[in-house]
Design an enzyme around this catalytic site. Sequence first.
Site, PDB file in Angstrom:
ATOM      1  N   GLY A  44     -16.412  -2.164  34.371  1.00  0.00           N
ATOM      2  CA  GLY A  44     -16.130  -1.862  32.970  1.00  0.00           C
ATOM      3  C   GLY A  44     -14.744  -2.154  32.465  1.00  0.00           C
ATOM      4  O   GLY A  44     -14.512  -2.064  31.248  1.00  0.00           O
ATOM      5  N   GLU A  79     -17.492  -1.914  40.754  1.00  0.00           N
ATOM      6  CA  GLU A  79     -18.447  -2.968  40.359  1.00  0.00           C
ATOM      7  C   GLU A  79     -17.928  -3.773  39.172  1.00  0.00           C
ATOM      8  O   GLU A  79     -18.563  -3.803  38.119  1.00  0.00           O
ATOM      9  CB  GLU A  79     -19.776  -2.324  39.944  1.00  0.00           C
ATOM     10  CG  GLU A  79     -20.428  -1.436  40.978  1.00  0.00           C
ATOM     11  CD  GLU A  79     -21.595  -0.625  40.404  1.00  0.00           C
ATOM     12  OE1 GLU A  79     -21.775  -0.588  39.179  1.00  0.00           O
ATOM     13  OE2 GLU A  79     -22.313  -0.019  41.216  1.00  0.00           O
ATOM     14  N   PRO A  80     -16.790  -4.422  39.279  1.00  0.00           N
ATOM     15  CA  PRO A  80     -16.313  -5.194  38.134  1.00  0.00           C
ATOM     16  C   PRO A  80     -17.083  -6.508  37.977  1.00  0.00           C
ATOM     17  O   PRO A  80     -17.421  -7.158  38.965  1.00  0.00           O
ATOM     18  CB  PRO A  80     -14.850  -5.478  38.487  1.00  0.00           C
ATOM     19  CG  PRO A  80     -14.808  -5.449  39.980  1.00  0.00           C
ATOM     20  CD  PRO A  80     -15.902  -4.514  40.435  1.00  0.00           C
ATOM     21  N   ARG A  86     -16.997  -8.450  34.326  1.00  0.00           N
ATOM     22  CA  ARG A  86     -16.299  -9.200  33.280  1.00  0.00           C
ATOM     23  C   ARG A  86     -14.865  -9.588  33.693  1.00  0.00           C
ATOM     24  O   ARG A  86     -14.443 -10.712  33.444  1.00  0.00           O
ATOM     25  CB  ARG A  86     -16.239  -8.340  32.017  1.00  0.00           C
ATOM     26  CG  ARG A  86     -15.758  -9.070  30.797  1.00  0.00           C
ATOM     27  CD  ARG A  86     -15.485  -8.104  29.657  1.00  0.00           C
ATOM     28  NE  ARG A  86     -16.568  -7.209  29.378  1.00  0.00           N
ATOM     29  CZ  ARG A  86     -17.535  -7.429  28.487  1.00  0.00           C
ATOM     30  NH1 ARG A  86     -17.523  -8.529  27.770  1.00  0.00           N
ATOM     31  NH2 ARG A  86     -18.483  -6.535  28.285  1.00  0.00           N
ATOM     32  N   TYR A 107     -22.933  -9.067  19.590  1.00  0.00           N
ATOM     33  CA  TYR A 107     -21.996  -7.935  19.561  1.00  0.00           C
ATOM     34  C   TYR A 107     -20.890  -8.116  18.528  1.00  0.00           C
ATOM     35  O   TYR A 107     -19.931  -7.324  18.515  1.00  0.00           O
ATOM     36  CB  TYR A 107     -21.305  -7.760  20.924  1.00  0.00           C
ATOM     37  CG  TYR A 107     -22.217  -7.800  22.115  1.00  0.00           C
ATOM     38  CD1 TYR A 107     -23.108  -6.771  22.395  1.00  0.00           C
ATOM     39  CD2 TYR A 107     -22.191  -8.889  22.989  1.00  0.00           C
ATOM     40  CE1 TYR A 107     -23.937  -6.816  23.504  1.00  0.00           C
ATOM     41  CE2 TYR A 107     -23.016  -8.946  24.102  1.00  0.00           C
ATOM     42  CZ  TYR A 107     -23.889  -7.905  24.343  1.00  0.00           C
ATOM     43  OH  TYR A 107     -24.701  -7.957  25.441  1.00  0.00           O
ATOM     44  N   CYS A 120     -31.176 -22.706  13.666  1.00  0.00           N
ATOM     45  CA  CYS A 120     -31.604 -22.475  12.288  1.00  0.00           C
ATOM     46  C   CYS A 120     -31.623 -21.006  11.903  1.00  0.00           C
ATOM     47  O   CYS A 120     -32.675 -20.453  11.582  1.00  0.00           O
ATOM     48  CB  CYS A 120     -32.968 -23.101  12.088  1.00  0.00           C
ATOM     49  SG  CYS A 120     -32.845 -24.857  12.355  1.00  0.00           S
ATOM     50  N   GLU A 121     -30.504 -20.349  12.019  1.00  0.00           N
ATOM     51  CA  GLU A 121     -30.348 -19.033  11.414  1.00  0.00           C
ATOM     52  C   GLU A 121     -28.871 -18.770  11.181  1.00  0.00           C
ATOM     53  O   GLU A 121     -28.025 -19.261  11.928  1.00  0.00           O
ATOM     54  CB  GLU A 121     -31.005 -17.916  12.229  1.00  0.00           C
ATOM     55  CG  GLU A 121     -30.727 -17.867  13.696  1.00  0.00           C
ATOM     56  CD  GLU A 121     -31.532 -16.738  14.355  1.00  0.00           C
ATOM     57  OE1 GLU A 121     -31.213 -15.577  14.090  1.00  0.00           O
ATOM     58  OE2 GLU A 121     -32.469 -17.037  15.104  1.00  0.00           O
TER      59      GLU A 121
HETATM   60  N1  LLP Z   1     -22.028  -1.798  36.910  1.00  0.00           N
HETATM   61  C1  LLP Z   1     -23.064  -1.493  36.128  1.00  0.00           C
HETATM   62  C2  LLP Z   1     -24.010  -0.480  36.560  1.00  0.00           C
HETATM   63  C3  LLP Z   1     -23.205  -2.145  34.882  1.00  0.00           C
HETATM   64  O1  LLP Z   1     -24.230  -1.830  34.086  1.00  0.00           O
HETATM   65  C4  LLP Z   1     -22.265  -3.121  34.485  1.00  0.00           C
HETATM   66  C5  LLP Z   1     -22.389  -3.827  33.212  1.00  0.00           C
HETATM   67  C6  LLP Z   1     -21.200  -3.415  35.364  1.00  0.00           C
HETATM   68  C7  LLP Z   1     -21.115  -2.724  36.569  1.00  0.00           C
HETATM   69  C8  LLP Z   1     -20.172  -4.444  35.057  1.00  0.00           C
HETATM   70  O2  LLP Z   1     -19.409  -4.124  33.946  1.00  0.00           O
HETATM   71  P1  LLP Z   1     -18.171  -5.059  33.566  1.00  0.00           P
HETATM   72  O3  LLP Z   1     -17.146  -4.895  34.660  1.00  0.00           O
HETATM   73  O4  LLP Z   1     -18.665  -6.463  33.515  1.00  0.00           O
HETATM   74  O5  LLP Z   1     -17.726  -4.569  32.277  1.00  0.00           O
HETATM   75  N2  LLP Z   1     -23.559  -8.437  27.932  1.00  0.00           N
HETATM   76  C9  LLP Z   1     -22.471  -7.568  27.562  1.00  0.00           C
HETATM   77  C10 LLP Z   1     -21.982  -6.731  28.718  1.00  0.00           C
HETATM   78  C11 LLP Z   1     -23.036  -5.881  29.363  1.00  0.00           C
HETATM   79  C12 LLP Z   1     -22.558  -5.045  30.511  1.00  0.00           C
HETATM   80  C13 LLP Z   1     -23.698  -4.402  31.233  1.00  0.00           C
HETATM   81  N3  LLP Z   1     -23.347  -3.648  32.395  1.00  0.00           N
HETATM   82  C14 LLP Z   1     -21.355  -8.403  26.961  1.00  0.00           C
HETATM   83  O6  LLP Z   1     -21.493  -9.616  26.835  1.00  0.00           O
HETATM   84  O7  LLP Z   1     -20.333  -7.859  26.550  1.00  0.00           O
END
Ligand code: LLP
Length: 421
Positions: A239, A275-276, A278, A318, A346-347
């Site tokens: 996150g 669990e990173p 992004r 988003y 086309c939107e």
């Molecule tokens: N762990 C779990 C249980 C998760 O659901 C997620 C992301 C992560 C780890 C990784 O989170 P991160 O470090 O990537 O923030 N499609 C959206 C983001 C959806 C995230 C879903 N879960 C976007 O494009 O912003």
Amino acid sequence: MDHFLYRDGVLHAEDVAISDIATEVGAPFYVYSSATLTRHFRLFDDALDWTDHLVCYAMKANSNQAVLKLLGDLGAGMDVVSGGEYMRAKAAGIPGERIVFSGVGKTRAEMRLALEGGIRQFNVESEPEMHALSEVASSMGAVAPITIRVNPDVDAKTHEKIATGKSENKFGIPISRAKEVYAEAAALPGLEVIGIDVHIGSQLTQLEPFGQAFDKVAELTGVLRAEGHDIRRLDLGGGLGIPYERSNDAPPLPQEFGQLVREKVGHLGCEIEIEPGRLIAGNAGLLVSEVIYIKQGEDRQFMIIDAAMNDLIRPAMYGAYHEIIPVVEPEAGAEQVKYDIVGPVCESGDTFAKQRVMPPVEAGALVAFRSAGAYGAVMASEYNSRPLIPEVLVHEDQFAVIRARPTFDEMINRDTIPSWL
Ligand code: LLP
């Protein structure tokens, strides 16, 4: 920091000119930097070097086999959320003991798959899921290591579609019921309770919500240990956000995140997992696109490019901001103009940016979307029958296509016309 810089007037990925990739591969395409992926993984790994830990890359962010292999070779574990992701991780050579299985809707078939192939732990999100896993594991004569994901009811202060730690979200069990649910888990056959899991959302730009969640997890660890549970592993989720807009304040760094973890839960002596997704992949990737037309509207100029919402859905879904820059470096002090940057779909939702201020570009020019390495290619679709765009990986002065663009025939031939037609 990333490895996409102008050099000799052209944007480069490490030592490769983006224009050279475009000549060979054709726009649009995604390009990733191995050095940036490596750097970002190591930042997290180093941030937790004060304790026994495993960085489980949330592969939903970018699950290309080459990306997984690169991170796996560095020692990464994987956080998977489907049977498909589990199989991708295994195919990339990640051993089962480094794979954690998250998600609210794991099916029995997915549980079986992971138990057969080996799994580090399941992060269980509900009582019905716990019962299903107990049944599946028992029927196989296996024991499933589990944590239970708790929902700490913390406001992650992020976009509502990616916040997961409030009680109204579908994730985890309410932390107020944790004691009861852990007691139930301990009594079920085929399960071994090993820890606690929490993940409150994505693109968090402040540490404070993490701190609140980790405090609650620390307190719960004490409560559960007093009840006799051997809580020895904490999965603290992912996150941590990235700077999409350079003019905004930079989000906290992995090192600061690691310090917070130490401060909040370090005294518990648990193994730490994170669990990173992004932060590892996001700024390691660009989406490169060619300008098809510059069109003069009534009161604005449209930059129509060959990438569209099907290739990168984040702005449409988003309202996400991606920095968009010309691949040929603008002259110092170049004039600035405004564009609505749109794709061919086309939107009207197929809009990447409105009234974006940038140097003028002409039809045929290449533009690059920054911060497109996470939740870009993985969320792409073939809407408007636009074949998925290729992915390219750069390593120093080399590049390789790591997913080729399908031909029209390959796309069409996935459909079958029934015999009665
Ligand atoms: N762990 C779990 C249980 C998760 O659901 C997620 C992301 C992560 C780890 C990784 O989170 P991160 O470090 O990537 O923030 N499609 C959206 C983001 C959806 C995230 C879903 N879960 C976007 O494009 O912003």
